[in-house]
Motif scaffolding. Structure first.
Motif, short mmCIF file in Angstrom:
data_model
loop_
_atom_site.label_atom_id
_atom_site.label_comp_id
_atom_site.label_asym_id
_atom_site.label_seq_id
_atom_site.Cartn_x
_atom_site.Cartn_y
_atom_site.Cartn_z
N VAL A 195 0.83 -1.20 0.00
CA VAL A 195 0.00 0.00 0.00
C VAL A 195 0.87 1.25 0.00
O VAL A 195 0.56 2.24 -0.69
N ARG A 196 1.96 1.23 0.75
CA ARG A 196 2.85 2.39 0.76
C ARG A 196 3.44 2.65 -0.63
O ARG A 196 3.57 3.79 -1.06
N THR A 197 3.79 1.58 -1.32
CA THR A 197 4.33 1.75 -2.67
C THR A 197 3.28 2.32 -3.60
O THR A 197 3.58 3.18 -4.44
N GLU A 198 2.05 1.88 -3.47
CA GLU A 198 0.98 2.41 -4.31
C GLU A 198 0.70 3.88 -4.00
O GLU A 198 0.50 4.70 -4.91
N VAL A 199 0.70 4.22 -2.70
CA VAL A 199 0.48 5.62 -2.32
C VAL A 199 1.63 6.49 -2.81
O VAL A 199 1.42 7.61 -3.31
#
Length: 275
Positions: A195-199
């Protein structure tokens, strides 16, 4: 009214400048002799001739035309307006992109979520995404209509009402999209690293200096990234690597200067390979 004054004395030149300033005019004065020095110093913009001008006139003036060509003054005005416009673009971009990052982190803290961005990701956004685009904005060429625009007012502010509204709109839109995606993916049970990578990708691709591109880049990045994720990823890596590749492609298409675009692309590609 009187449009031409001939054979005037130095004191009369000074009175003409002061009279125009008293009417609220921004006065530019050109001269080359010693007797022009008082009016050159009093004018808002004193312009002295560099070849035929005396040292007294050059010292009193704010601008020295080195080739004694009045057309150079017109070119200087045009370049000044270009610089002023580019400066406002950079301020708008940096304010909007910095505020949206702060808002995303603040919303996560207030909502009791883990941090949506790691420190290294914020560093990447500030150095690569914002840095390369800021350089391109500063070097943005003239649009061709600078001399047809109205002169900038004496009391014009860099952060005027229009700039503040655009900053708020851009920052709130990007922050809402990034935090909304972050909360939704966590609710689906996705791993925090993914999720951090997507954000990170969403924040990076929405930081475009042109508002019309914000939604386009965000949709393209997420659509392509999720499609590749559903079929596993390229280079045998995880979803974060895939989204980084998409980011580099989009940023390459976005940048105006080909050299800067290639530098960003190959730097990102190197990071992908060493991930």
């Amino acid at each position: 009214g009187i449009a031409v004054f001939a054979r005037v004395q130095p004191a009369q030149k000074l009175r003409i400048v002061e009279a125009l300033q008293a009417r609220g005019e921004v006065v530019a004065m050109t001269g080359d002799g010693v007797n022009d020095a008082p009016a050159l110093a009093r004018a808002d913009v004193g312009v002295a001739m560099g070849i035929t001008g005396t040292e007294v006139a050059k010292s009193a003036a704010r601008i020295v035309v080195t080739d004694d060509n009045f057309a150079t003054i017109v070119d200087a005005v045009e370049q000044g307006r270009v610089v002023y416009g580019n400066l406002k673009k950079v301020i708008l971009y940096l304010f909007a992109t910095s505020i949206d990052e702060v808002l995303v982190l603040l919303l996560a803290l207030l909502g009791g979520y883990p941090l949506p961005l790691a420190a290294v990701q914020i560093l990447w956004i500030n150095i690569v995404t914002e840095g390369t685009l800021t350089v391109n904005l500063v070097m943005d060429p003239p649009g061709g209509d600078e001399m047809r625009r109205r002169p900038v007012a004496r009391d014009d502010r860099l952060l005027d009402r229009t700039m503040l509204v655009r900053t708020a709109l851009m920052a709130l839109t990007a922050a809402a999209a990034a935090f909304g995606w972050f909360a939704w993916r966590l609710a689906q049970g996705a791993a925090i690293e993914v999720v951090r990578t997507e954000v990170f990708t969403l924040v990076a691709v929405t930081q475009s200096p042109l508002p019309g591109r914000l939604v386009l880049f965000a949709v393209l990045a997420l659509a392509i990234g999720l499609t590749l994720w559903s079929h596993r990823t390229v280079l045998g890596k995880d979803a974060g690597v895939t989204l980084l590749v998409v980011l580099m492609v989009l940023k390459t298409l976005e940048l105006r200067a080909r050299r800067d675009a290639l530098v960003v692309f190959f730097l990102g590609f190197f990071i992908v390979l060493t991930n």
